[in-house]
Design an enzyme around this catalytic site. Sequence first.
Site, PDB file in Angstrom:
ATOM      1  N   GLY A 167      45.250  31.599  34.197  1.00 25.53           N
ATOM      2  CA  GLY A 167      46.426  30.820  33.796  1.00 25.53           C
ATOM      3  C   GLY A 167      47.323  30.501  34.974  1.00 25.53           C
ATOM      4  CB  CYS A 168      48.559  32.549  37.772  1.00 29.12           C
ATOM      5  SG  CYS A 168      49.414  33.778  36.749  1.00 29.12           S
ATOM      6  CB  THR A 169      44.198  29.561  38.978  1.00 26.98           C
ATOM      7  OG1 THR A 169      44.022  30.865  39.547  1.00 26.98           O
ATOM      8  CG2 THR A 169      43.463  28.536  39.819  1.00 26.98           C
ATOM      9  CB  ALA A 172      49.198  27.759  41.443  1.00 26.86           C
TER      10      ALA A 172
END
Length: 271
Positions: A167-169, A172
């Site tokens: 999810g963070c990828t 970002a």
Amino acid sequence: MPPRKAAVAAALADPSTLRRSSRNSKAVAAPEEAAAVIAAPPAKKAKVEKVKKGAKKGKPAKEEKEEEEEEEAGEEEKKEEEESKLPTPVGTDAEDVSATVAAEAAAVEEPTKEEPVANPNAVLQLGDALPDVAVLDHAGVPVNLHTLASTTPTIVIFAYPKASTPGCTRQACGFRDAYPEFTASAGVAVFGLSADTPAAQLKFKEKQNLPYSLLADTEYKLLGPLGAKKTAKGGITRSYWVVKDGKLVTMVIGVKPEVSVEKALAEVTAE
């Protein structure tokens, strides 16, 4: 012989008659003497009272009252004079006593007030400035967004739970792809923020080819005040913020990765 002399002569001639007369006279006299003895004390008391009354009677009532008042005044003066010789204790005056009592009551009822201390975990509100703190970026260089805001009109910050996770990828990379649109206007800066170490941030940046800086807020100096710290022990809620002219104008806590990119971009390009 005259009758009186005859009676005396008869009495002398008969001694028993003389003795009876003597006893009778004593018997008669005895009650009178007893009455005199019993009545003596009241007679004496009456006499004393009569003397006192006689003494007062000799002066007018007005003079007697004046003398009594003078005596009382003299006693009061004497008492005041004796008290004046004693050392005067602090606070004996009525006002001093009141002030002392009030001060003591205030000292007891009201605890000493201390200067308010800024709570590092207090959540900022819209219109507030960013905390004046520095955190390391992916290269280990200290960055103070509070200072940067004085020279950069618009700052966009997005927070993610952990670098290099799915999810963070996505989040970002979404800001990476929209970066040209964010910076189309001069004076816009974008920062990624998490509690990862500078080394983890650097690896994430290089792997995903991110054009903006990643901040390693391992002590939650920014994440706490910005409201993204999930619990007292740590953890991060995915969020984003927009700062314009040094003031927080947009604050969204809890958002999906793609939505954070879309809404942040809309805020920046709205003008």
